[in-house]
Design an enzyme around this catalytic site. Structure first.
Site, PDB file in Angstrom:
ATOM      1  N   PHE A 127      39.886  48.078  36.408  1.00 42.53           N
ATOM      2  CA  PHE A 127      40.379  48.162  37.785  1.00 42.53           C
ATOM      3  C   PHE A 127      41.758  47.531  37.973  1.00 42.53           C
ATOM      4  O   PHE A 127      42.277  47.463  39.089  1.00 42.53           O
ATOM      5  CB  PHE A 127      39.371  47.525  38.751  1.00 42.53           C
ATOM      6  CG  PHE A 127      38.977  46.091  38.431  1.00 42.53           C
ATOM      7  CD1 PHE A 127      39.765  45.015  38.845  1.00 42.53           C
ATOM      8  CD2 PHE A 127      37.802  45.828  37.729  1.00 42.53           C
ATOM      9  CE1 PHE A 127      39.408  43.712  38.566  1.00 42.53           C
ATOM     10  CE2 PHE A 127      37.436  44.515  37.440  1.00 42.53           C
ATOM     11  CZ  PHE A 127      38.251  43.457  37.856  1.00 42.53           C
ATOM     12  N   THR A 132      32.418  38.670  45.722  1.00 41.74           N
ATOM     13  CA  THR A 132      33.540  39.614  45.594  1.00 41.74           C
ATOM     14  C   THR A 132      33.242  40.950  46.275  1.00 41.74           C
ATOM     15  O   THR A 132      34.100  41.516  46.945  1.00 41.74           O
ATOM     16  CB  THR A 132      33.832  39.860  44.091  1.00 41.74           C
ATOM     17  OG1 THR A 132      34.009  38.593  43.454  1.00 41.74           O
ATOM     18  CG2 THR A 132      35.078  40.694  43.892  1.00 41.74           C
ATOM     19  N   ARG A 139      34.045  37.989  53.624  1.00 46.08           N
ATOM     20  CA  ARG A 139      33.970  39.318  52.999  1.00 46.08           C
ATOM     21  C   ARG A 139      32.839  40.158  53.586  1.00 46.08           C
ATOM     22  O   ARG A 139      32.968  41.371  53.743  1.00 46.08           O
ATOM     23  CB  ARG A 139      33.826  39.172  51.483  1.00 46.08           C
ATOM     24  CG  ARG A 139      35.163  38.776  50.822  1.00 46.08           C
ATOM     25  CD  ARG A 139      34.978  38.337  49.416  1.00 46.08           C
ATOM     26  NE  ARG A 139      36.220  38.220  48.671  1.00 46.08           N
ATOM     27  CZ  ARG A 139      36.324  37.571  47.520  1.00 46.08           C
ATOM     28  NH1 ARG A 139      35.260  36.982  46.979  1.00 46.08           N
ATOM     29  NH2 ARG A 139      37.488  37.504  46.900  1.00 46.08           N
ATOM     30  N   ASN A 180      38.584  43.742  49.881  1.00 46.76           N
ATOM     31  CA  ASN A 180      37.610  42.701  50.259  1.00 46.76           C
ATOM     32  C   ASN A 180      38.255  41.559  51.052  1.00 46.76           C
ATOM     33  O   ASN A 180      37.741  40.456  51.107  1.00 46.76           O
ATOM     34  CB  ASN A 180      36.847  42.195  49.022  1.00 46.76           C
ATOM     35  CG  ASN A 180      37.745  41.559  47.982  1.00 46.76           C
ATOM     36  OD1 ASN A 180      38.966  41.548  48.124  1.00 46.76           O
ATOM     37  ND2 ASN A 180      37.154  41.019  46.932  1.00 46.76           N
ATOM     38  N   HIS A 229      41.457  36.712  48.843  1.00 47.78           N
ATOM     39  CA  HIS A 229      41.379  36.205  47.467  1.00 47.78           C
ATOM     40  C   HIS A 229      41.380  34.686  47.550  1.00 47.78           C
ATOM     41  O   HIS A 229      42.033  34.106  48.419  1.00 47.78           O
ATOM     42  CB  HIS A 229      42.597  36.661  46.654  1.00 47.78           C
ATOM     43  CG  HIS A 229      42.731  35.922  45.347  1.00 47.78           C
ATOM     44  ND1 HIS A 229      42.053  36.300  44.219  1.00 47.78           N
ATOM     45  CD2 HIS A 229      43.416  34.789  45.029  1.00 47.78           C
ATOM     46  CE1 HIS A 229      42.333  35.431  43.246  1.00 47.78           C
ATOM     47  NE2 HIS A 229      43.157  34.512  43.708  1.00 47.78           N
TER      48      HIS A 229
HETATM   49  P1  CMP Z   1      39.864  38.907  43.879  1.00 46.52           P
HETATM   50  O1  CMP Z   1      39.085  37.686  44.226  1.00 46.52           O
HETATM   51  O2  CMP Z   1      41.183  39.091  44.529  1.00 46.52           O
HETATM   52  O3  CMP Z   1      40.072  38.964  42.296  1.00 46.52           O
HETATM   53  C1  CMP Z   1      40.255  40.164  41.595  1.00 46.52           C
HETATM   54  C2  CMP Z   1      39.945  41.371  42.434  1.00 46.52           C
HETATM   55  O4  CMP Z   1      39.660  42.544  41.727  1.00 46.52           O
HETATM   56  C3  CMP Z   1      38.697  41.124  43.256  1.00 46.52           C
HETATM   57  O5  CMP Z   1      38.958  40.180  44.257  1.00 46.52           O
HETATM   58  C4  CMP Z   1      38.387  42.539  43.744  1.00 46.52           C
HETATM   59  O6  CMP Z   1      39.018  42.851  44.972  1.00 46.52           O
HETATM   60  C5  CMP Z   1      38.995  43.416  42.648  1.00 46.52           C
HETATM   61  N1  CMP Z   1      38.006  44.225  41.937  1.00 46.52           N
HETATM   62  C6  CMP Z   1      37.995  45.559  41.908  1.00 46.52           C
HETATM   63  N2  CMP Z   1      36.966  46.002  41.183  1.00 46.52           N
HETATM   64  C7  CMP Z   1      36.291  44.939  40.751  1.00 46.52           C
HETATM   65  C8  CMP Z   1      35.138  44.754  39.938  1.00 46.52           C
HETATM   66  N3  CMP Z   1      34.442  45.782  39.444  1.00 46.52           N
HETATM   67  N4  CMP Z   1      34.728  43.490  39.702  1.00 46.52           N
HETATM   68  C9  CMP Z   1      35.425  42.424  40.189  1.00 46.52           C
HETATM   69  N5  CMP Z   1      36.542  42.550  40.957  1.00 46.52           N
HETATM   70  C10 CMP Z   1      36.968  43.795  41.231  1.00 46.52           C
END
Ligand code: CMP
Length: 136
Positions: free
Chosen positions: A60, A94, A105, A115, A118
């Site tokens: 991703f 997450t 979230r 979401n 961060h």
């Molecule tokens: P964040 O805490 O900003 O850290 C990495 C980001 O990747 C996470 O929030 C999600 O918004 C994004 N993300 C997208 N797909 C996935 C996934 N399968 N697992 C974890 N994070 C994901």
């Protein structure tokens, strides 16, 4: 053991666009996380790729970098007792569908990508992420 810590919080493009900045800031303040510094910025795809480089092997990663640079974001230094863990609890899981009721979230997130927020996940990353956005 508890200690006063700093952590980095980002209000992501989906939440800035939906005018959720004040609602999200209130959550932190209600939970005794002080907003020490705050700024609204827009970052480039390259800066986004650098910020998220710990995820560079993940499937991703490209979408994630494109997304964070797709519109204005609000970055904050939060300070308080156990700020890193506390911020993670206030944000929730997450995936908004898996986040507990009352978390940012769960209340505001649209999807695992959009979401809304961060937060740093460890003391090392908190320092790195704060420096990334606020080192003068
Ligand atoms: P964040 O805490 O900003 O850290 C990495 C980001 O990747 C996470 O929030 C999600 O918004 C994004 N993300 C997208 N797909 C996935 C996934 N399968 N697992 C974890 N994070 C994901």
């Amino acid at each position: 053991m508890s200690s006063v810590e700093q952590t980095l919080s980002i209000i992501k493009p989906d939440a800035v666009q939906r005018n959720l900045v004040d609602a999200i800031k209130s959550k932190f303040i209600e939970n005794k996380l002080n907003i020490k510094k705050i700024k609204k910025i827009k970052i480039s795809k390259e800066e986004s790729a650098e910020f998220y480089k710990v995820h560079q092997t993940k499937p991703f990663y490209d979408g994630l970098c494109a997304y964070l640079s797709s519109g204005p974001i609000v970055v904050m230094i939060l300070e308080g007792e156990n700020a890193i863990q506390k911020n993670r609890e206030i944000m929730g899981a997450t995936d908004p569908q898996k986040a507990e009721i009352g978390t940012i979230r769960r209340e505001h997130g649209i999807s695992i990508d959009k979401n809304s927020v961060h937060g740093s996940d460890s003391p090392d990353n908190a320092k790195k992420e704060i420096d990334f956005f606020f080192k003068s």
